[in-house]
Scaffold this motif. Structure first.
Motif, PDB file in Angstrom:
ATOM      1  N   GLN A 241       2.129 -12.459   8.205  1.00 12.47           N
ATOM      2  CA  GLN A 241       1.636 -12.381   9.580  1.00 12.47           C
ATOM      3  C   GLN A 241       2.069 -11.087  10.263  1.00 12.47           C
ATOM      4  OE1 GLN A 241       2.957 -15.179   8.009  1.00 12.47           O
ATOM      5  NE2 GLN A 241       2.881 -16.896   9.438  1.00 12.47           N
ATOM      6  N   SER A 242       3.314 -10.673  10.023  1.00 11.31           N
ATOM      7  CA  SER A 242       3.810  -9.440  10.657  1.00 11.31           C
ATOM      8  C   SER A 242       3.014  -8.236  10.187  1.00 11.31           C
ATOM      9  CB  SER A 242       5.295  -9.246  10.326  1.00 11.31           C
ATOM     10  OG  SER A 242       6.063 -10.319  10.800  1.00 11.31           O
ATOM     11  N   MET A 243       2.693  -8.199   8.890  1.00 10.94           N
ATOM     12  CA  MET A 243       1.934  -7.071   8.360  1.00 10.94           C
ATOM     13  C   MET A 243       0.502  -7.087   8.867  1.00 10.94           C
ATOM     14  SD  MET A 243       2.123  -4.315   6.562  1.00 10.94           S
ATOM     15  CE  MET A 243       3.631  -4.494   5.600  1.00 10.94           C
ATOM     16  N   VAL A 244      -0.114  -8.270   8.899  1.00 10.91           N
ATOM     17  CA  VAL A 244      -1.486  -8.371   9.408  1.00 10.91           C
ATOM     18  C   VAL A 244      -1.551  -7.895  10.857  1.00 10.91           C
ATOM     19  CG1 VAL A 244      -3.303 -10.011  10.054  1.00 10.91           C
ATOM     20  CG2 VAL A 244      -2.211 -10.176   7.806  1.00 10.91           C
ATOM     21  N   ALA A 245      -0.571  -8.290  11.673  1.00 11.05           N
ATOM     22  CA  ALA A 245      -0.541  -7.867  13.077  1.00 11.05           C
ATOM     23  C   ALA A 245      -0.287  -6.362  13.194  1.00 11.05           C
ATOM     24  CB  ALA A 245       0.542  -8.642  13.824  1.00 11.05           C
ATOM     25  N   THR A 246       0.574  -5.828  12.343  1.00  7.50           N
ATOM     26  CA  THR A 246       0.887  -4.396  12.368  1.00  7.50           C
ATOM     27  C   THR A 246      -0.348  -3.549  12.068  1.00  7.50           C
ATOM     28  OG1 THR A 246       3.185  -4.771  11.707  1.00  7.50           O
ATOM     29  CG2 THR A 246       2.283  -2.586  11.279  1.00  7.50           C
ATOM     30  N   LEU A 247      -1.177  -4.019  11.142  1.00  5.81           N
ATOM     31  CA  LEU A 247      -2.317  -3.219  10.667  1.00  5.81           C
ATOM     32  C   LEU A 247      -3.591  -3.432  11.478  1.00  5.81           C
ATOM     33  CD1 LEU A 247      -1.829  -3.653   6.805  1.00  5.81           C
ATOM     34  CD2 LEU A 247      -0.962  -1.840   8.303  1.00  5.81           C
ATOM     35  N   LYS A 248      -3.565  -4.386  12.389  1.00  2.15           N
ATOM     36  CA  LYS A 248      -4.770  -4.672  13.181  1.00  2.15           C
ATOM     37  C   LYS A 248      -5.195  -3.432  13.983  1.00  2.15           C
ATOM     38  CE  LYS A 248      -6.699  -8.052  16.431  1.00  2.15           C
ATOM     39  NZ  LYS A 248      -7.873  -8.278  15.551  1.00  2.15           N
ATOM     40  N   ASP A 249      -6.491  -3.183  13.979  1.00  8.78           N
ATOM     41  CA  ASP A 249      -7.092  -2.052  14.705  1.00  8.78           C
ATOM     42  C   ASP A 249      -6.623  -0.697  14.177  1.00  8.78           C
ATOM     43  OD1 ASP A 249      -8.481  -3.842  16.386  1.00  8.78           O
ATOM     44  OD2 ASP A 249      -6.765  -3.968  17.747  1.00  8.78           O
ATOM     45  N   THR A 250      -6.260  -0.660  12.901  1.00  3.91           N
ATOM     46  CA  THR A 250      -5.935   0.603  12.230  1.00  3.91           C
ATOM     47  C   THR A 250      -6.890   0.750  11.055  1.00  3.91           C
ATOM     48  OG1 THR A 250      -4.410  -0.228  10.527  1.00  3.91           O
ATOM     49  CG2 THR A 250      -3.494   0.129  12.754  1.00  3.91           C
ATOM     50  N   PRO A 251      -6.917   1.906  10.403  1.00  2.00           N
ATOM     51  CA  PRO A 251      -7.773   2.056   9.217  1.00  2.00           C
ATOM     52  C   PRO A 251      -7.419   1.077   8.100  1.00  2.00           C
ATOM     53  CG  PRO A 251      -7.090   4.208  10.031  1.00  2.00           C
ATOM     54  CD  PRO A 251      -6.297   3.190  10.797  1.00  2.00           C
ATOM     55  N   TYR A 252      -6.234   0.463   8.175  1.00  2.00           N
ATOM     56  CA  TYR A 252      -5.805  -0.476   7.136  1.00  2.00           C
ATOM     57  C   TYR A 252      -6.003  -1.933   7.542  1.00  2.00           C
ATOM     58  CZ  TYR A 252      -3.238   3.818   5.990  1.00  2.00           C
ATOM     59  OH  TYR A 252      -2.898   5.113   5.721  1.00  2.00           O
ATOM     60  N   ASP A 253      -6.699  -2.186   8.614  1.00  3.05           N
ATOM     61  CA  ASP A 253      -6.880  -3.551   9.138  1.00  3.05           C
ATOM     62  C   ASP A 253      -7.315  -4.503   8.009  1.00  3.05           C
ATOM     63  OD1 ASP A 253      -7.609  -5.880  10.555  1.00  3.05           O
ATOM     64  OD2 ASP A 253      -8.205  -4.711  12.297  1.00  3.05           O
ATOM     65  N   THR A 254      -6.611  -5.618   7.888  1.00  2.30           N
ATOM     66  CA  THR A 254      -6.908  -6.573   6.816  1.00  2.30           C
ATOM     67  C   THR A 254      -8.152  -7.401   7.100  1.00  2.30           C
ATOM     68  OG1 THR A 254      -5.565  -8.326   7.803  1.00  2.30           O
ATOM     69  CG2 THR A 254      -4.441  -6.777   6.319  1.00  2.30           C
ATOM     70  N   GLY A 255      -8.514  -7.522   8.374  1.00  5.35           N
ATOM     71  CA  GLY A 255      -9.634  -8.372   8.747  1.00  5.35           C
ATOM     72  C   GLY A 255      -9.304  -9.851   8.703  1.00  5.35           C
ATOM     73  N   LEU A 256      -8.040 -10.195   8.481  1.00  7.42           N
ATOM     74  CA  LEU A 256      -7.614 -11.587   8.386  1.00  7.42           C
ATOM     75  C   LEU A 256      -7.125 -12.092   9.740  1.00  7.42           C
ATOM     76  CD1 LEU A 256      -5.597 -11.389   5.026  1.00  7.42           C
ATOM     77  CD2 LEU A 256      -8.021 -11.887   5.342  1.00  7.42           C
ATOM     78  N   GLN A 257      -7.367 -13.368  10.002  1.00  9.98           N
ATOM     79  CA  GLN A 257      -6.974 -13.972  11.275  1.00  9.98           C
ATOM     80  C   GLN A 257      -5.626 -14.681  11.133  1.00  9.98           C
ATOM     81  OE1 GLN A 257      -8.804 -13.449  14.111  1.00  9.98           O
ATOM     82  NE2 GLN A 257      -9.931 -12.102  12.694  1.00  9.98           N
ATOM     83  N   LEU A 258      -4.796 -14.534  12.159  1.00 14.52           N
ATOM     84  CA  LEU A 258      -3.444 -15.086  12.122  1.00 14.52           C
ATOM     85  C   LEU A 258      -3.386 -16.593  12.336  1.00 14.52           C
ATOM     86  CD1 LEU A 258      -1.518 -12.360  14.171  1.00 14.52           C
ATOM     87  CD2 LEU A 258      -1.326 -12.815  11.722  1.00 14.52           C
ATOM     88  N   GLU A 259      -4.379 -17.159  13.017  1.00 11.71           N
ATOM     89  CA  GLU A 259      -4.282 -18.560  13.426  1.00 11.71           C
ATOM     90  C   GLU A 259      -4.092 -19.505  12.234  1.00 11.71           C
ATOM     91  OE1 GLU A 259      -5.996 -16.251  16.661  1.00 11.71           O
ATOM     92  OE2 GLU A 259      -6.510 -16.438  14.519  1.00 11.71           O
ATOM     93  N   LEU A 260      -4.873 -19.313  11.189  1.00  8.37           N
ATOM     94  CA  LEU A 260      -4.763 -20.183  10.021  1.00  8.37           C
ATOM     95  C   LEU A 260      -3.413 -20.009   9.328  1.00  8.37           C
ATOM     96  CD1 LEU A 260      -8.349 -19.804   8.511  1.00  8.37           C
ATOM     97  CD2 LEU A 260      -7.392 -21.850   9.578  1.00  8.37           C
ATOM     98  N   MET A 261      -2.940 -18.774   9.290  1.00 12.31           N
ATOM     99  CA  MET A 261      -1.636 -18.516   8.673  1.00 12.31           C
ATOM    100  C   MET A 261      -0.523 -19.208   9.455  1.00 12.31           C
ATOM    101  SD  MET A 261      -1.897 -14.470   7.777  1.00 12.31           S
ATOM    102  CE  MET A 261      -3.528 -13.729   7.685  1.00 12.31           C
ATOM    103  N   GLU A 262      -0.649 -19.220  10.777  1.00 11.09           N
ATOM    104  CA  GLU A 262       0.376 -19.864  11.605  1.00 11.09           C
ATOM    105  C   GLU A 262       0.351 -21.382  11.438  1.00 11.09           C
ATOM    106  OE1 GLU A 262       2.924 -18.634  13.131  1.00 11.09           O
ATOM    107  OE2 GLU A 262       2.295 -16.663  12.447  1.00 11.09           O
ATOM    108  N   GLU A 263      -0.832 -21.943  11.270  1.00 12.14           N
ATOM    109  CA  GLU A 263      -0.918 -23.385  10.990  1.00 12.14           C
ATOM    110  C   GLU A 263      -0.228 -23.712   9.665  1.00 12.14           C
ATOM    111  OE1 GLU A 263      -4.646 -25.511  11.483  1.00 12.14           O
ATOM    112  OE2 GLU A 263      -5.435 -23.797  12.623  1.00 12.14           O
ATOM    113  N   ALA A 264      -0.488 -22.866   8.664  1.00 13.57           N
ATOM    114  CA  ALA A 264       0.149 -23.062   7.364  1.00 13.57           C
ATOM    115  C   ALA A 264       1.661 -22.880   7.472  1.00 13.57           C
ATOM    116  CB  ALA A 264      -0.421 -22.083   6.340  1.00 13.57           C
TER     117      ALA A 264
END
Length: 599
Positions: A241-264
Motif C-alpha cells: 500500500q505504501s508503494m502504491v500510494a508513493t507512485l500514484k500520479d507519477t510515471p510509475y503509477d501502478t493503477g491499483l486501488q488501495l481500498e481492496l488492499m486495505e480490506e485484505a
C-alpha cells in the motif's frame, strides 16, 4: 506503469510467522487480491510445502487447488529451489520433472527458479521442465555481497539463464543486503545487457528496501515484489500500500486501488494474532545482517534451536561465527538450503567449543561438490578435514543420481493415494509418510483424549488435533519421563513447539532394575560416558545406521538426526561393539541423552 507481485501469502508469513498461516486464514484476503489486478501473487514454494506437511497438517496440493479456484485472472507464482525443488537436497531429474509437471497441472503459472550457489547447471532440468509444460520460467539471481561478487558477474549469470530458456529474470535479495545505489547499478546493467523483464525482490531487514525499490524503478525495473501491510516490513518486504500510494500520479503509477488492499489487510492483521507464538523476535530492522547476511527465516529457526539447548544467550557468538563459516564455504549466498547448512554448522562450532569438531552431513556434501560449484574455493583446512587427499566432484551433481520415483512409488504404495502423494514422499520422506498415514487414518481430526491413565505413551494416540476458540492446534506426544511420587511428565509438541505436561495420580511403582541409566524426559537414558552415543543437537532421529552386535570404529556414522531441517551425523566416539540401542527412528532426541551404547 510498474507491475506488482504480492508476496504476503507466501514470503510475508514465512518471514514473520515461520510459515505457519493455515490456508483458511488466507482465503478471504486472497479473494480480495484477485480483484486488485496484481501482476502475480506468490502463494507456494519456499518453506510452504514443508510447513504444510510438518506443522499445519494440510495437503500442499490442496492449498494450491484452493488458491487456483480463487485466482481466475491473476497468475499464481511459486519459488523453486532448482534441483532442490522445495526440499533441502538435490533430487534426481525424474523427481524434478514430475514435481514441475504436477505443479503446472495443478495451476502454477510462474516458476521463480534459483540455485543457492548461482550454479546454472542446477537449474537446467527445472527450466526445461517448466518450458515443456508451457509455463513461465523466471531465473533468479541470488544476490549477496563478498569480495568476489560483482555486478558484471551477476549480469553474466543472468545472460546464462536467459540462454537456457528463462523468460524473465528476478533479483532475489533474501537478506535485504542491496543498497539503493547498488540496486540502481544492477538493474540498469541488466536492462541494458540482458533484454528481458526484470523483477526486484528484497527484504526490509537492513532498512534499505523501500529506497532500493525506488532506485530500481529509476533504473527501469519491470516488477516489484511487495507485501500487504499486515505482513510487511521487518524481515519481510516493503509495504504494498505504501508503494502504491508513493507512485500514484507519477510515471510509475501502478493503477491499483488501495481500498481492496486495505480490506485484505484488516483480515490478515486479525488472523495474524492467532500465530503470535510464532512471531520472530527478529522481525524489525536489524543491521547486524550486513555482517552476518542471515535471512529472516534463518534467524528465527536458529534462535529456536539455541533455545532448545538452553543456549539462546550465545546467539551473538553464532552470528559472528556465520560469516567465518560462509567464507570457509567459498562465500556462498545464504539462502535455503545453504543458509540452513551454514547456520547449523556455525551453531555446532560455537556449542562444541571447537570449529568443525562436529561436521554435518550437508557440510560434508558441500565440500564434496554435491551441491554444485561454490562461488570461491572451499577453505583448504576444511577441505582437507573432509576429503583428505580425495578431490571434489566437478560434474553436475544430479548426473550422479539415479531415478528415484520408481522406488518412491514402491515404498509409498500402502499410504500414497495419488501422484501428488508420491511426489511428497519422494521429496520429504518420513515427514510426508507421517502426514499421509495420519490423513488416511483420520488422525488429523479433533478427538478427545480419553482415559488418560498411566498406560504408557505407546497406549495413547500419538498425534491428534484439538480446537480451542475456533483455532485448531496439532498435538504430538513425543514421549514420557520418569515417574516421581505419582507424577509423570509427558512431552508433546503443540504446533511444533515442545511443551512439558505433568499428569498426577499415576501408579507409583518404580522399575526394579536400577542398573539402567536414569531415564530423561524423552524416556532415553542419560549419556554418562564416552560409550554413550548422543546427538550433537536436539532433533528427530531419522535413521539408525547400525544394529546391535555391529562392530564400529571411532568416527563411524551411527545414526542421523534431523535438526533445523538439516541432517546431523551421530558419530562413534570409541571403537567397540553396539551393545544396546535405546532409541527408535522417528523419536525426538536431545543433547545429553544416549541413543545407543558402544562397549
Amino acid at each position: 506503469m510498474i507491475k506488482i507481485t504480492e508476496n504476503s501469502l507466501r514470503d510475508g508469513h514465512q518471514s514473520l510467522l515461520a510459515t505457519r498461516m493455515r490456508t483458511q486464514d488466507m482465503v478471504e484476503a486472497a479473494k480480495l487480491f484477485e480483484k486488485v489486478g496484481f501482476y502475480s501473487v506468490e502463494v507456494w514454494g519456499g518453506a510452504t510445502y514443508d510447513a504444510c506437511l510438518r506443522y499445519t497438517k494440510e495437503d500442499p496440493f490442496e492449498r494450491l487447488a484452493t488458491f487456483k479456484d480463487i485466482f481466475k485472472t491473476t497468475p499464481l507464482q511459486m519459488l523453486l529451489r532448482g534441483q532442490n525443488l522445495i526440499g533441502y537436497r538435490h533430487y534426481a531429474d525424474d523427481v524434478v520433472r514430475e514435481f514441475i509437471t504436477l505443479s503446472a497441472q495443478a495451476g502454477m503459472d510462474i516458476f521463480r527458479i534459483f540455485d543457492a550457489f548461482n550454479d546454472a547447471r542446477n537449474l537446467k532440468t527445472s527450466i526445461e521442465s517448466v518450458k515443456k509444460n508451457n509455463k513461465h520460467a523466471q531465473g533468479a539471481i541470488c544476490y549477496t555481497t563478498s569480495p568476489i561478487h560483482t555486478t558484471q558477474g551477476f549480469v553474466a549469470y543472468a545472460k546464462e539463464l536467459v540462454n537456457m530458456g528463462c523468460d524473465s529474470i528476478a533479483i532475489k535479495d533474501m537478506a535485504g543486503l542491496i543498497t539503493p545505489f547498488k540496486a540502481y547499478e544492477l538493474v540498469k546493467a541488466l536492462k541494458e545487457e540482458v533484454g528481458v523483464s526484470i523483477s526486484f525482490h528484497t527484504h526490509s531487514t537492513a532498512g534499505f528496501a523501500f529506497g532500493a525499490h525506488l532506485k530500481a524503478l529509476e533504473a527501469g525495473v519491470d516488477v516489484l515484489d511487495l507485501a500487504n501491510s499486515a505482513l510487511a516490513e521487518g524481515t519481510s518486504h516493503p509495504c504494498t500500500q505504501s508503494m502504491v500510494a508513493t507512485l500514484k500520479d507519477t510515471p510509475y503509477d501502478t493503477g491499483l486501488q488501495l481500498e481492496l488492499m486495505e480490506e485484505a489487510s484488516e483480515i490478515l492483521r486479525r488472523n495474524r494474532r492467532k500465530y503470535a507464538k510464532f512471531e520472530s523476535v527478529y522481525n524489525q530492522i536489524d543491521t547486524r545482517v550486513l555482517l552476518s547476511q542471515i535471512p529472516g527465516g534463518m534467524i528465527s529457526n536458529m534462535a529456536n534451536q539455541l533455545k532448545e539447548q538452553n543456549a539462546l544467550d550465545r546467539i551473538d557468538e553464532v552470528m559472528k561465527e556465520i560469516p567465518k563459516v560462509r567464507e570457509d564455504f567459498g562465500f556462498v549466498p545464504l539462502v535455503t538450503p545453504s543458509s540452513q547448512i551454514v547456520g547449523t554448522q556455525a551453531v555446532l562450532n560455537v556449542l562444541m567449543g571447537e570449529r568443525y569438531k562436529t561436521i554435518t552431513t550437508e557440510t560434508r556434501n558441500i565440500v564434496k561438490g554435491l551441491y554444485g560449484k561454490t562461488p570461491a574455493p572451499i577453505s583448504k583446512t576444511l577441505s582437507a578435514k573432509v576429503l583428505g587427499d580425495a578431490q571434489p566432484i566437478d560434474v553436475r551433481p544430479a548426473d550422479l543420481l539415479s531415478d528415484e520415483l520408481p522406488q518412491a512409488r514402491i515404498d509409498s504404495k500402502d499410504f500414497a493415494k495419488s501422484p501428488t502423494d508420491v511426489i511428497s514422499y519422494a521429496i520429504f520422506g518420513n515427514v510426508a509418510k507421517t502426514f499421509l498415514q495420519e490423513r488416511n487414518q483420520n488422525c488429523l481430526q479433533p478427538e478427545a483424549l480419553e482415559n488418560f491413565e498411566d498406560k504408557g505413551v505407546d497406549k495413547l494416540p500419538k498425534e491428534f488435533a484439538i480446537t480451542v476458540n475456533g483455532e485448531q492446534y496439532v498435538i504430538k506426544i513425543e514421549g514420557s519421563g520418569e515417574k516421581n511420587e505419582g507424577v509423570r511428565p509427558f512431552f508433546m509438541r503443540i504446533d511444533g513447539e515442545l511443551r512439558e505436561v505433568y499428569v498426577e495420580n499415576l501408579d507409583t511403582t518404580q522399575d526394579k532394575d536400577s542398573t539402567q541409566p536414569k531415564p530423561t524426559r524423552t524416556g532415553l537414558p542419560q549419556a554418562t560416558g564416552v560409550g554413550h552415543a548422543q546427538s550433537p543437537m536436539p532433533g528427530t532421529l531419522t535413521k539408525i545406521k547400525v544394529k546391535q552386535g555391529d562392530s564400529v570404529k571411532v568416527g563411524d556414522t551411527l545414526a542421523i538426526v534431523e535438526a533445523m531441517k538439516m541432517e546431523n551425523e551421530v558419530l562413534a566416539a570409541v571403537d567397540g561393539v553396539v551393545k544396546e540401542i535405546y532409541a527408535t527412528e522417528g523419536m525426538q532426541v536431545g543433547t545429553g541423552v544416549a541413543i545407543m551404547f558402544i562397549g
